[in-house]
Structures are given as C-alpha cells and as structure tokens.
Scaffold this motif. Structure first.
Motif, PDB file in Angstrom:
ATOM      1  N   GLN A 221      35.398  39.595  31.254  1.00 47.15           N
ATOM      2  CA  GLN A 221      34.724  38.321  31.498  1.00 47.15           C
ATOM      3  C   GLN A 221      33.474  38.203  30.639  1.00 47.15           C
ATOM      4  OE1 GLN A 221      31.994  36.724  33.042  1.00 47.15           O
ATOM      5  NE2 GLN A 221      33.134  34.787  32.925  1.00 47.15           N
ATOM      6  N   LEU A 222      32.732  39.318  30.511  1.00 48.47           N
ATOM      7  CA  LEU A 222      31.504  39.293  29.700  1.00 48.47           C
ATOM      8  C   LEU A 222      31.817  39.052  28.230  1.00 48.47           C
ATOM      9  CD1 LEU A 222      29.342  42.166  31.288  1.00 48.47           C
ATOM     10  CD2 LEU A 222      28.829  39.732  31.325  1.00 48.47           C
ATOM     11  N   ILE A 223      32.970  39.586  27.760  1.00 42.24           N
ATOM     12  CA  ILE A 223      33.338  39.421  26.337  1.00 42.24           C
ATOM     13  C   ILE A 223      33.874  38.015  26.086  1.00 42.24           C
ATOM     14  CG2 ILE A 223      34.919  40.226  24.513  1.00 42.24           C
ATOM     15  CD1 ILE A 223      34.681  43.063  25.821  1.00 42.24           C
ATOM     16  N   THR A 224      34.852  37.599  26.903  1.00 41.43           N
ATOM     17  CA  THR A 224      35.510  36.297  26.637  1.00 41.43           C
ATOM     18  C   THR A 224      34.765  35.120  27.276  1.00 41.43           C
ATOM     19  OG1 THR A 224      36.927  36.548  28.576  1.00 41.43           O
ATOM     20  CG2 THR A 224      37.794  37.389  26.507  1.00 41.43           C
ATOM     21  N   GLY A 225      34.141  35.344  28.433  1.00 35.98           N
ATOM     22  CA  GLY A 225      33.450  34.265  29.146  1.00 35.98           C
ATOM     23  C   GLY A 225      34.401  33.293  29.823  1.00 35.98           C
ATOM     24  N   LYS A 226      35.674  33.649  29.895  1.00 32.45           N
ATOM     25  CA  LYS A 226      36.680  32.744  30.476  1.00 32.45           C
ATOM     26  C   LYS A 226      36.987  33.100  31.929  1.00 32.45           C
ATOM     27  CE  LYS A 226      39.000  31.593  26.173  1.00 32.45           C
ATOM     28  NZ  LYS A 226      40.159  31.869  25.319  1.00 32.45           N
ATOM     29  N   PHE A 227      37.368  32.059  32.678  1.00 36.87           N
ATOM     30  CA  PHE A 227      37.770  32.260  34.071  1.00 36.87           C
ATOM     31  C   PHE A 227      39.276  32.050  34.202  1.00 36.87           C
ATOM     32  CE2 PHE A 227      33.350  30.904  34.079  1.00 36.87           C
ATOM     33  CZ  PHE A 227      32.770  31.922  34.806  1.00 36.87           C
ATOM     34  N   HIS A 228      39.905  32.827  35.075  1.00 35.38           N
ATOM     35  CA  HIS A 228      41.353  32.688  35.302  1.00 35.38           C
ATOM     36  C   HIS A 228      41.650  33.050  36.749  1.00 35.38           C
ATOM     37  CE1 HIS A 228      41.181  37.046  34.489  1.00 35.38           C
ATOM     38  NE2 HIS A 228      40.443  36.704  33.455  1.00 35.38           N
ATOM     39  N   SER A 229      42.906  33.297  37.067  1.00 34.23           N
ATOM     40  CA  SER A 229      43.273  33.540  38.473  1.00 34.23           C
ATOM     41  C   SER A 229      42.591  34.791  39.054  1.00 34.23           C
ATOM     42  CB  SER A 229      44.791  33.672  38.589  1.00 34.23           C
ATOM     43  OG  SER A 229      45.217  34.760  37.797  1.00 34.23           O
ATOM     44  N   LEU A 230      42.243  35.763  38.195  1.00 32.69           N
ATOM     45  CA  LEU A 230      41.626  37.001  38.692  1.00 32.69           C
ATOM     46  C   LEU A 230      40.097  36.921  38.742  1.00 32.69           C
ATOM     47  CD1 LEU A 230      43.861  39.585  36.769  1.00 32.69           C
ATOM     48  CD2 LEU A 230      43.980  39.041  39.183  1.00 32.69           C
ATOM     49  N   VAL A 231      39.534  35.989  37.956  1.00 30.89           N
ATOM     50  CA  VAL A 231      38.074  35.817  37.954  1.00 30.89           C
ATOM     51  C   VAL A 231      37.771  34.343  38.221  1.00 30.89           C
ATOM     52  CG1 VAL A 231      35.941  36.129  36.649  1.00 30.89           C
ATOM     53  CG2 VAL A 231      37.844  37.677  36.248  1.00 30.89           C
ATOM     54  N   THR A 232      37.154  34.063  39.360  1.00 27.17           N
ATOM     55  CA  THR A 232      36.865  32.669  39.728  1.00 27.17           C
ATOM     56  C   THR A 232      35.392  32.502  40.070  1.00 27.17           C
ATOM     57  OG1 THR A 232      37.503  33.212  41.977  1.00 27.17           O
ATOM     58  CG2 THR A 232      39.180  32.148  40.629  1.00 27.17           C
ATOM     59  N   VAL A 233      34.959  31.231  40.029  1.00 27.28           N
ATOM     60  CA  VAL A 233      33.564  30.934  40.385  1.00 27.28           C
ATOM     61  C   VAL A 233      33.564  30.006  41.588  1.00 27.28           C
ATOM     62  CG1 VAL A 233      31.430  29.853  39.597  1.00 27.28           C
ATOM     63  CG2 VAL A 233      32.732  31.234  38.030  1.00 27.28           C
ATOM     64  N   GLU A 234      32.682  30.311  42.534  1.00 30.58           N
ATOM     65  CA  GLU A 234      32.579  29.464  43.731  1.00 30.58           C
ATOM     66  C   GLU A 234      31.120  29.119  43.958  1.00 30.58           C
ATOM     67  OE1 GLU A 234      34.626  29.582  47.107  1.00 30.58           O
ATOM     68  OE2 GLU A 234      36.538  30.000  46.130  1.00 30.58           O
ATOM     69  N   ASN A 235      30.913  27.953  44.551  1.00 28.50           N
ATOM     70  CA  ASN A 235      29.551  27.557  44.924  1.00 28.50           C
ATOM     71  C   ASN A 235      29.399  27.695  46.431  1.00 28.50           C
ATOM     72  OD1 ASN A 235      28.285  26.845  42.467  1.00 28.50           O
ATOM     73  ND2 ASN A 235      29.605  25.049  42.376  1.00 28.50           N
ATOM     74  N   ILE A 236      28.571  28.619  46.856  1.00 25.18           N
ATOM     75  CA  ILE A 236      28.301  28.776  48.291  1.00 25.18           C
ATOM     76  C   ILE A 236      26.820  28.425  48.489  1.00 25.18           C
ATOM     77  CG2 ILE A 236      28.252  30.382  50.241  1.00 25.18           C
ATOM     78  CD1 ILE A 236      30.541  31.910  48.820  1.00 25.18           C
ATOM     79  N   ASN A 237      26.602  27.325  49.230  1.00 23.41           N
ATOM     80  CA  ASN A 237      25.248  26.723  49.360  1.00 23.41           C
ATOM     81  C   ASN A 237      24.693  26.459  47.957  1.00 23.41           C
ATOM     82  OD1 ASN A 237      25.516  26.884  52.136  1.00 23.41           O
ATOM     83  ND2 ASN A 237      24.601  28.929  52.218  1.00 23.41           N
ATOM     84  N   GLU A 238      23.520  26.991  47.666  1.00 24.68           N
ATOM     85  CA  GLU A 238      22.972  26.727  46.320  1.00 24.68           C
ATOM     86  C   GLU A 238      23.284  27.873  45.355  1.00 24.68           C
ATOM     87  OE1 GLU A 238      19.182  28.320  48.455  1.00 24.68           O
ATOM     88  OE2 GLU A 238      21.103  27.431  49.020  1.00 24.68           O
ATOM     89  N   TYR A 239      24.007  28.918  45.854  1.00 24.45           N
ATOM     90  CA  TYR A 239      24.303  30.081  45.015  1.00 24.45           C
ATOM     91  C   TYR A 239      25.640  29.944  44.287  1.00 24.45           C
ATOM     92  CZ  TYR A 239      20.527  32.318  47.587  1.00 24.45           C
ATOM     93  OH  TYR A 239      19.307  32.623  48.141  1.00 24.45           O
ATOM     94  N   LYS A 240      25.628  30.325  43.029  1.00 22.97           N
ATOM     95  CA  LYS A 240      26.879  30.371  42.262  1.00 22.97           C
ATOM     96  C   LYS A 240      27.396  31.808  42.335  1.00 22.97           C
ATOM     97  CE  LYS A 240      27.604  26.966  38.722  1.00 22.97           C
ATOM     98  NZ  LYS A 240      27.713  26.760  37.281  1.00 22.97           N
ATOM     99  N   ILE A 241      28.587  31.965  42.889  1.00 24.33           N
ATOM    100  CA  ILE A 241      29.145  33.299  43.103  1.00 24.33           C
ATOM    101  C   ILE A 241      30.362  33.483  42.195  1.00 24.33           C
ATOM    102  CG2 ILE A 241      30.240  34.812  44.821  1.00 24.33           C
ATOM    103  CD1 ILE A 241      27.360  34.339  45.529  1.00 24.33           C
ATOM    104  N   ILE A 242      30.421  34.639  41.550  1.00 25.00           N
ATOM    105  CA  ILE A 242      31.613  34.961  40.748  1.00 25.00           C
ATOM    106  C   ILE A 242      32.460  35.953  41.552  1.00 25.00           C
ATOM    107  CG2 ILE A 242      30.450  36.798  39.409  1.00 25.00           C
ATOM    108  CD1 ILE A 242      32.159  35.772  36.982  1.00 25.00           C
TER     109      ILE A 242
END
Lengths: 179, 69
Positions: free
Chosen positions: A38-59
């Motif tokens: 993820q750090l190299i490509t910066g891409k999100f897919h089925s195994l790496v997702t981003v969610e917003n919980i309250n004001e926090y961005k969670i990976i």
C-alpha cells in the motif's frame, strides 16, 4: 506443580504459546506485506480499504481466510507505527518463546538465556526509540509518549533481570567446578 | 596457575590408575580430570579427605603453590 522446569506449568504452556506465536507472526507477515504494498502503490483494493469512523480516517488491512481486519490511522505516521508495532510484538513473542523454552528445560542460568534477555531488552529500547522518532518527526503536531515510555521501562527491567541471570550463571559455573 | 594438584605424581607413586582413583573417591573421571588440570574453582574438604585416604598421603603431598610470573 512446579512453575519452572520439566513437566512444569511453563513446560506445558510453551506449546500453546508456540502456536500463538507462529499464528501471530504469520498473520503479521501478511499484514506487513499489505502495508508495504500500500505504501509503494498507494492503491486500495478488496484487501486494503479506507473507512470513515466519526472524524477519523481508518485504513483496514484484511487478514487471510477470515473476516478479521487490522486497523490503523490512515496517515503516514499511523501506518508506519502499525507496521513497526507488528514487527516489535513479533520480535518480543519470538524471544519470549526462546526464553520460555530454555526455562521449561531447566536451563535457567545459561549463556543462551543471558543472550536472549540482552537481545530482548535491547529490542525493547530500540523499538521505543524508533516509535519516539516516528512520532516526533513524521507528524510533529500529534505525539504520545506513553507507549515508548512503557517499552523503555520494559527494556530496562529486562536488562536488570539479565544482570541477575548473568550473576546466577557465574555462581552456577563456580558450583559446577567445585569438586 | 597458582595452585598445582600433584595427583598424577601421587598416582604414579602408588601405581594406581585415574579410573580406579575416581571410583575410590566417588567422583567422575571428568571431575578428576578437572582437578588434575587445575580448572576446578574450589575443592571440598570431603574430596580432599577422600583423595588423601585413597592415595595414602597428606594434603601437602597433593597441593603445591607456585607463584605466577
């Protein structure tokens, strides 16, 4: 029942501990792989997702063969600390297992135990320093000294125990060479 | 080495073998070897007594002090 030695509590607990350590290290290797990817490509897919919980961005990094996820704060600092945390816990588990195995086999005052205690204590101190470094350099506005301080304290306590085991080893050698 | 164990000399005088001596005084051959080579850190009074009995000698016959250079 004895606590240390053959057929002791420690002797029988080394097997579940071994299974837990192998499981944790294998899953950590998987998550660390995903983090690096993820750090190299910066891409999100089925195994790496981003969610917003309250004001926090969670990976979220998905564990294999289950619905469990490993979560971290979606920032460079958060991801780096999560990566370093997994490595440090794996290291601590591995060296704890080595010490438990030595103790379970009645090898208490041996050079191997001294070396393992020394490596473990130095590991704790290095992990604390790196966490402190990441905390203070990557995002200067947001830092927390609690974890590095506990790590540092654990490192010094283990260093103290290592000195006691070392003294015990010297006495053991003298006893063994008393004829 | 400051203290020398003259066990070999006494063994030769008594025409006794190491194994026989080890059995008589109740220690292993490995421990007797440690004694002979001067690697021992300490010597129990009971071991010294057993050595003297087995070799029919005095403690002074077994131990010798040499100054380190």
């Amino acid at each position: 029942m004895r606590i240390i030695g053959k057929n002791s509590i420690l002797y029988w607990s080394k097997y579940p501990f071994l299974v837990c350590t192998i499981g944790f290290m294998a899953s950590s290797a998987w998550i660390c792989g995903l983090i690096v990817l993820q750090l190299i490509t910066g891409k999100f897919h089925s195994l790496v997702t981003v969610e917003n919980i309250n004001e926090y961005k969670i990976i979220q990094f998905k564990y294999p063969f289950s619905q469990m996820v490993f979560t971290a704060e979606n920032s460079t600092e958060g991801i780096l600390l999560a990566f370093w945390g997994l490595i440090s816990v794996s290291f601590v588990l591995l060296y704890s297992l080595r010490i438990i195995r030595q103790f379970a086999n009645d090898h208490i005052f041996s050079s191997k135990v001294v070396t393992d205690f020394k490596t473990l204590s130095m590991g704790f101190i290095i992990f604390a320093s790196v966490i402190l470094f990441i905390d203070l350099t990557v995002e200067r506005s947001n830092y927390d000294f609690t974890l590095p301080l506990w790590y540092m304290l654990a490192g010094f306590v283990l260093l103290f125990i290592k000195e006691i085991v070392d003294q015990g080893k010297i006495l053991q050698d003298q006893t063994d060479l008393t004829i | 080495m400051a203290i020398i164990f003259n066990i070999d000399v006494m063994l030769a005088r008594r025409k006794m073998q190491s194994q026989e001596l080890a059995e008589k005084i109740g220690i292993t051959q490995a421990n007797l070897s440690i004694l002979k080579t001067g690697k021992a850190k300490a010597l129990k009074i009971t071991t010294l007594q057993a050595l003297c009995e087995a070799l029919e000698c005095q403690p002074a016959d077994l131990l010798e002090y040499r100054k380190d250079n």
